[in-house]
Design an enzyme around this catalytic site. Structure first.
Site, PDB file in Angstrom:
ATOM      1  N   ASP A   1      59.600  -1.688  84.721  1.00 47.81           N
ATOM      2  CA  ASP A   1      60.727  -0.758  84.666  1.00 47.81           C
ATOM      3  C   ASP A   1      60.343   0.458  83.818  1.00 47.81           C
ATOM      4  O   ASP A   1      61.182   1.066  83.153  1.00 47.81           O
ATOM      5  CB  ASP A   1      61.972  -1.446  84.112  1.00 47.81           C
TER       6      ASP A   1
ATOM      7  N   GLY B   1      65.140   1.867  80.601  1.00 47.64           N
ATOM      8  CA  GLY B   1      63.836   1.513  81.123  1.00 47.64           C
ATOM      9  C   GLY B   1      62.934   1.072  79.986  1.00 47.64           C
ATOM     10  O   GLY B   1      63.399   0.678  78.909  1.00 47.64           O
TER      11      GLY B   1
END
Length: 386
Positions: free
Chosen positions: A274, A310
């Site tokens: 991510d 993220g």
């Protein structure tokens, strides 16, 4: 003429072999594996004490080195491809954020027009993270673009992408989510579930309709409790699903990561990063989509609200982390970063395993799962500094 790698250990699809020789053909493909007592004729590359693994497969990554997939800039995506080999990644899915229909369609067109020209880690498709999410667990996804799932929209994106969309994430509580899942899964695209406050029952309805992945498990989803299992409970309890997992030590506690792996098995956990645009960059101020982010102490956080935005994780470091945490065996850890993510996105015919005839994308690791070398098509493309 073929050459042969002579190493201490090989992570093959169904076994771990000690010693022996792995053939790399003249055209950059894997050939046969030969046991230690069957030394072949020909050139032998000695890798004493080292371990040979498939190249890593990152199926959920947004950015790197100041670039983001949503910039819709092929030069930036190519730069990501070139440098991902430093993280041990040889195959990846460029991953979008929630955005407008037009933004997402433009990204599809750009990637479709250029995929296959990248010079580093190989693009095996696209991952659409959104826009069919809900607000409570939005994370760094922009709620102004959230809406109910539309098969017609998906078909338009997939057409612009030339069929490259391999996975799309949705929130199961969105009206029409189960019907969308059934229609999209029937086309061969994987439906994932995430950024959602769904009940266990709502998640199960989408899994029953064909959803097979949970997006960054534990993060951005309704938690597990003893009377309301939620999305986390569904990720743990339902059969036939794969749970994405971010193992940077910030998104999920090591003990929790180890528990999930022990519960569902490495064939059902896909390690992801991510990673956002600050990956491989210094601490400082960045953006994720339209949001301001700051990076400090190995974490990317939204300036407004301070939630995680993220990660800046490199996939190679997830392997070393899990081993250091005692969360799984080396074989299980390698599987979760190679074979499992490839299978979870339907790209296992192209990457994730050392198989005869497959492009020779592989890593040389030490016994602590630290990356020493990355090879693409049999050629050395990255070597760690001593």
């Amino acid at each position: 003429m073929s050459e042969y790698i002579h190493a201490a250990k090989y992570f093959l699809p169904h076994t771990v072999e000690t010693g022996g020789y792995l053939e790399i053909t003249a055209d950059g493909k894997f050939g046969a594996y030969l046991p230690e007592g069957a030394r072949p004729a020909g050139d032998i590359v000695e890798q004493p004490g080292r371990w040979i693994a498939p190249g890593l497969v990152d199926t959920h990554i947004h950015g790197l080195l100041g670039h983001d997939v949503m910039d819709n800039d092929w030069a930036g995506i190519e730069a990501m491809s070139q440098h991902l080999v430093q993280a041990g990644v040889t195959s990846w899915l460029p991953t979008t954020l929630t955005g407008s229909f037009e933004q997402l369609k433009a990204v599809c067109s750009t990637v479709a027009a250029n995929a296959g020209e990248e010079s580093g880690a190989k693009i095996q498709g696209l991952y659409f993270e959104g826009p069919y999410f809900t607000t409570k667990h939005k994370g760094a996804q922009n709620p102004k673009y959230f809406k109910n799932p539309s098969v017609a929209e998906f078909e338009a994106w997939q057409s612009a992408a030339n069929g490259l969309i391999k996975k799309i994430a949705i929130a199961p509580e969105r009206p029409g989510a189960a019907a969308f899942t059934q229609a999209v899964a029937a086309t061969g695209t994987v439906v994932a579930l995430g950024h959602s406050d769904a009940t266990f029952e709502q998640a199960k309805a989408c899994v029953d309709a064909g959803a097979t992945v949970f997006t960054h498990t534990f993060n951005g989803m309704s938690p597990l409790s003893h009377r309301a299992p939620g999305m986390v409970g569904a990720a743990m309890a339902l059969d036939g699903v794969t749970d994405e997992l971010i193992c940077d030590g910030h998104h999920v506690r090591p003990e929790v990561a180890a528990t999930l792996i022990r519960l569902v098995g490495p064939e059902h956990v896909a390690l992801i990063t991510d990673c956002m645009r600050a990956g491989m960059m210094p601490d400082g101020d960045y953006t994720l989509g339209e949001f301001a982010v700051y990076v400090k102490d190995g974490m990317a956080r939204l300036k407004d609200g301070d939630s995680l935005a993220g990660s800046v994780l490199q996939l190679k470091d997830a392997l070393a982390n899990l081993l250091a945490w005692g969360a799984a065996t080396p074989a299980a850890i390698v599987k979760m970063a190679t074979q499992t993510p490839a299978i979870s996105c339907g790209i296992q015919a192209h990457c994730g395993s050392i198989l005869p005839g497959r492009e020779a994308d592989y890593l040389v690791l030490d016994a602590d799962l630290h990356l020493l070398e990355t090879h693409l098509d049999g050629a050395l493309v990255y070597q760690a500094e001593d």
